[in-house]
Design a protein around this motif. Sequence first.
Motif, PDB file in Angstrom:
ATOM      1  N   UNK A   2       0.438  -7.332   0.289  1.00  0.00           N
ATOM      2  CA  UNK A   2       0.558  -6.872   1.665  1.00  0.00           C
ATOM      3  C   UNK A   2      -0.047  -5.493   1.841  1.00  0.00           C
ATOM      4  N   UNK A   3      -0.433  -5.179   3.048  1.00  0.00           N
ATOM      5  CA  UNK A   3      -1.004  -3.873   3.358  1.00  0.00           C
ATOM      6  C   UNK A   3       0.021  -2.760   3.116  1.00  0.00           C
ATOM      7  N   UNK A   4       1.276  -3.015   3.463  1.00  0.00           N
ATOM      8  CA  UNK A   4       2.316  -2.005   3.302  1.00  0.00           C
ATOM      9  C   UNK A   4       2.575  -1.700   1.820  1.00  0.00           C
ATOM     10  N   UNK A   5       2.657  -2.725   0.976  1.00  0.00           N
ATOM     11  CA  UNK A   5       2.900  -2.486  -0.439  1.00  0.00           C
ATOM     12  C   UNK A   5       1.675  -1.867  -1.110  1.00  0.00           C
ATOM     13  N   UNK A   6       0.485  -2.221  -0.670  1.00  0.00           N
ATOM     14  CA  UNK A   6      -0.742  -1.620  -1.204  1.00  0.00           C
ATOM     15  C   UNK A   6      -0.797  -0.131  -0.861  1.00  0.00           C
ATOM     16  N   UNK A   7      -0.392   0.206   0.355  1.00  0.00           N
ATOM     17  CA  UNK A   7      -0.372   1.614   0.772  1.00  0.00           C
ATOM     18  C   UNK A   7       0.658   2.396  -0.037  1.00  0.00           C
ATOM     19  N   UNK A   8       1.802   1.775  -0.337  1.00  0.00           N
ATOM     20  CA  UNK A   8       2.831   2.430  -1.135  1.00  0.00           C
ATOM     21  C   UNK A   8       2.338   2.712  -2.547  1.00  0.00           C
TER      22      UNK A   8
END
Length: 87
Positions: A2-8
Motif C-alpha cells: 500500500x502507499x501508506x505502508x510504503x511511505x511509512x
Amino acid sequence: MELKSRATVCALLLLLLVLSHYDGGYGGGGGGGRMLAVEARVCTGKSEHHSFPCISDRHCSDDCIKQRGGWTAGYCRRATCTCQKAC
C-alpha cells in the motif's frame, strides 16, 4: 504494498539515515558541535613476515606490531598484509 505502508517504510529509513550521522552535537572533540579536522600522515609498507596471502586484519596488525620499523597497525587488503604508522 500500500502507499501508506510504503511511505511509512521510507520515513523510517530516512530517520535511521539521519540518526546514523548525528553525533550528539559534540563534534567528537568537545568543540560544541563544531567539526574539527586534523590531517594525519600515515606511512604504509608491505609486511616483512607475510610471504603468503593474508585473511585477517587482526593477524596482520599483530604481525606488523611485532616486526621492526615502528609499525603501529596493519590491515589485510586484496590478500596483502600492509603495515602502517604515523609519519
